[in-house]
Design an enzyme around this catalytic site. Structure first.
Site, PDB file in Angstrom:
ATOM      1  N   ASP A  23       6.126  -3.286   7.801  1.00  7.98           N
ATOM      2  CA  ASP A  23       5.566  -2.445   6.796  1.00  7.98           C
ATOM      3  C   ASP A  23       4.155  -2.601   6.512  1.00  7.98           C
ATOM      4  O   ASP A  23       3.281  -1.544   6.449  1.00  7.98           O
ATOM      5  CB  ASP A  23       6.306  -2.199   5.595  1.00  7.98           C
ATOM      6  CG  ASP A  23       7.564  -1.217   5.704  1.00  7.98           C
ATOM      7  OD1 ASP A  23       7.498  -0.430   6.211  1.00  7.98           O
ATOM      8  OD2 ASP A  23       8.513  -1.603   4.946  1.00  7.98           O
ATOM      9  N   HIS A  50       7.121  -5.774   2.017  1.00 12.23           N
ATOM     10  CA  HIS A  50       6.984  -5.567   0.629  1.00 12.23           C
ATOM     11  C   HIS A  50       8.590  -5.775  -0.292  1.00 12.23           C
ATOM     12  O   HIS A  50       8.417  -5.484  -1.327  1.00 12.23           O
ATOM     13  CB  HIS A  50       6.530  -3.960   0.095  1.00 12.23           C
ATOM     14  CG  HIS A  50       7.617  -3.004   0.867  1.00 12.23           C
ATOM     15  ND1 HIS A  50       8.231  -2.026   0.113  1.00 12.23           N
ATOM     16  CD2 HIS A  50       8.206  -2.786   2.048  1.00 12.23           C
ATOM     17  CE1 HIS A  50       9.014  -1.278   0.663  1.00 12.23           C
ATOM     18  NE2 HIS A  50       8.963  -1.851   1.941  1.00 12.23           N
ATOM     19  N   HIS A  67       4.983   1.545  11.014  1.00 12.59           N
ATOM     20  CA  HIS A  67       4.847   2.881  10.557  1.00 12.59           C
ATOM     21  C   HIS A  67       3.224   3.293  11.099  1.00 12.59           C
ATOM     22  O   HIS A  67       2.466   2.561  11.067  1.00 12.59           O
ATOM     23  CB  HIS A  67       4.749   3.432   9.034  1.00 12.59           C
ATOM     24  CG  HIS A  67       6.185   3.149   8.524  1.00 12.59           C
ATOM     25  ND1 HIS A  67       7.157   3.911   8.779  1.00 12.59           N
ATOM     26  CD2 HIS A  67       6.514   2.338   7.676  1.00 12.59           C
ATOM     27  CE1 HIS A  67       8.297   3.566   8.111  1.00 12.59           C
ATOM     28  NE2 HIS A  67       7.906   2.732   7.462  1.00 12.59           N
ATOM     29  N   TYR A  83      -0.751   4.608   1.500  1.00 13.22           N
ATOM     30  CA  TYR A  83       0.330   3.469   1.611  1.00 13.22           C
ATOM     31  C   TYR A  83       0.189   2.095   0.867  1.00 13.22           C
ATOM     32  O   TYR A  83       1.107   1.769   0.115  1.00 13.22           O
ATOM     33  CB  TYR A  83       0.398   3.221   3.153  1.00 13.22           C
ATOM     34  CG  TYR A  83       1.547   2.471   3.825  1.00 13.22           C
ATOM     35  CD1 TYR A  83       2.583   3.126   4.257  1.00 13.22           C
ATOM     36  CD2 TYR A  83       1.978   1.107   3.737  1.00 13.22           C
ATOM     37  CE1 TYR A  83       3.827   2.647   4.972  1.00 13.22           C
ATOM     38  CE2 TYR A  83       2.832   0.331   4.332  1.00 13.22           C
ATOM     39  CZ  TYR A  83       3.768   1.274   4.842  1.00 13.22           C
ATOM     40  OH  TYR A  83       4.901   0.638   5.458  1.00 13.22           O
TER      41      TYR A  83
HETATM   42 FE1  FEO Z   1      10.049  -0.930   3.654  1.00  9.59          FE
HETATM   43 FE2  FEO Z   1       9.135   1.203   5.900  1.00  9.59          FE
HETATM   44  O1  FEO Z   1      10.513   0.203   4.740  1.00  9.59           O
END
Ligand code: FEO
Length: 395
Positions: A164, A145, A225, A192
């Site tokens: 991400d 992103h 994540h 998300y």
């Molecule tokens: Fe764009 Fe999980 O940082």
């Protein structure tokens, strides 16, 4: 706990059970998060992404359970945001001669964050680095992103590490998608997507096509994540394609704030109008409902109906963060309307309508204003607005 994902590939990341606000105070993380970092034990020992700075010592400790961090040859930094690059200073103190592999923009952002002259190697889409038995293949993913974002793919074991993309802010004791509650998993994956990736939906669709065209077999998708997708890993890719198309459900969200319940009564009357025409709606009070959860509801619904009384010839400040997010997330395929009570000036409805239109959401029904507390005639206008919006939703 360090986890071997496939032979010689280890998860050495951190589970952050406690975090409830991410990006400073911007993004709510009701279920915590993880910072995933991957250690590949090939002839050239490779680390893909690190963790958020406060956890850098834990990262070093985790790596040490597998190998002396001084032996790391390559550190891939798929993305410069500090939740993934924050462990770089600690890692690079152990292996100062390691090569830091980045995209062109990645070098810019990592240098900008850490002001260190590490040994950078820029890569672009299709570039490969042989690490021994297997190769790393790189795919730039600008705006998924950040402009610097890229994906790393490990041949032989067929693991895609897309940073991400395909992630979730979801702390769990399990590392894999087939080991967790599926409802929770998809709630977090959607939250998300809605809050981070919606504005880049066209790019998501293109990137999926590009990666599919590269013909790389994918046995596991290991985002930065949340849990890793090993059971039917492409399920999340298909879900992203569906979300990126932004085809809304035929329902409405009424987001409003109120001072003395006049605007609240109007919101409820609008909901009655929608219900009368068989369209479901949710009423969300902007001042007490989590803003990121509101965005998920807006993402799913076709109609956004916003309400605010007039205050100081403007809007209630508590509605402003919601309006700013509606603008920034650039939702597609929505219809909008506005409403609000007032005592003296009555500017709020016009301002709300302008906000919606400036956010690319056409106002398809004229807004309703009610002076002081709404009378029955005002509430009937609200029910009529609800009925008219129901037709727009069903169209
Ligand atoms: Fe764009 Fe999980 O940082």
């Amino acid at each position: 706990m360090v986890t071997e994902l496939k032979k010689g590939v280890y998860w050495v990341g951190v589970v952050d059970w406690d975090i409830r606000k991410f990006h400073g105070q911007e993004l709510s993380t009701h279920r915590g998060t993880t910072y995933n970092s991957y250690l590949i034990m090939d002839e050239k020992i490779t680390l893909v992404d690190t963790v958020w700075g406060p956890f850098q010592d834990q990262l070093v400790e985790n790596i040490s359970k597998v190998v002396d961090p001084a032996k790391i040859d390559i550190v891939v930094a798929n993305h410069g945001e500090t939740d993934h690059s924050g462990g770089l200073p600690a890692i690079m103190r152990h292996c100062p001669n390691a090569t830091v592999v980045v995209s062109k923009r990645g070098e810019e952002s990592i240098e900008g964050h850490y002001h260190k002259q590490w040994k950078f190697k820029q890569v672009k889409t299709g570039d490969r680095i042989c690490i021994g038995k297997n190769e790393l293949v790189f795919i730039e993913a600008p705006m998924l992103h950040w402009p610097d974002s890229m994906f790393t793919y490990l041949t032989g074991l067929n693991i895609l590490m897309p940073n991400d993309a395909f992630g979730q802010h979801y702390a769990t004791s399990s590392r894999f998608n087939d080991e967790v509650d599926q409802v929770e998993l998809y709630q977090e994956a959607l939250k998300y997507y809605a809050n981070i990736l919606t504005p880049f939906s066209a790019k998501v669709l293109k990137k999926i096509e590009e990666v599919v065209a590269m013909g790389l077999p994918v046995d596991m998708i290991a985002p930065s994540h949340g849990v890793l997708w090993r059971n039917d890993p492409l399920q999340i890719v298909k879900k992203y394609a569906e979300w990126a198309a932004q085809v809304p459900e035929k329902k409405a969200v009424i987001v409003y704030d109120t001072m003395w319940n006049g605007t609240r009564q109007m919101a409820e009357a609008i909901a009655d109008g929608l219900t009368a025409e068989g369209v479901r709606s949710k009423l969300l009070l902007a001042s007490t409902t989590d803003r990121n959860d509101i965005m998920v509801e807006i993402f799913k619904a076709k109609a956004i109906i916003v309400g605010s009384p007039t205050l100081n010839r403007g809007l209630l400040p508590t509605i402003m963060p919601v309006l700013e997010d509606i603008r920034g997330l650039d939702f597609k395929n929505k219809v909008g309307a506005a409403f609000g009570s007032y005592g003296w000036g009555g500017e709020s409805v016009k301002l709300l309508e302008e906000h919606l239109r400036n956010s690319g959401i056409p106002t398809v029904v004229e807004g309703v204003r009610a002076k002081w507390q709404p009378k029955e005639a005002d509430l009937e206008k609200c029910r009529a607005l609800g009925r008219a919006m129901a037709q727009a939703v069903k169209a």
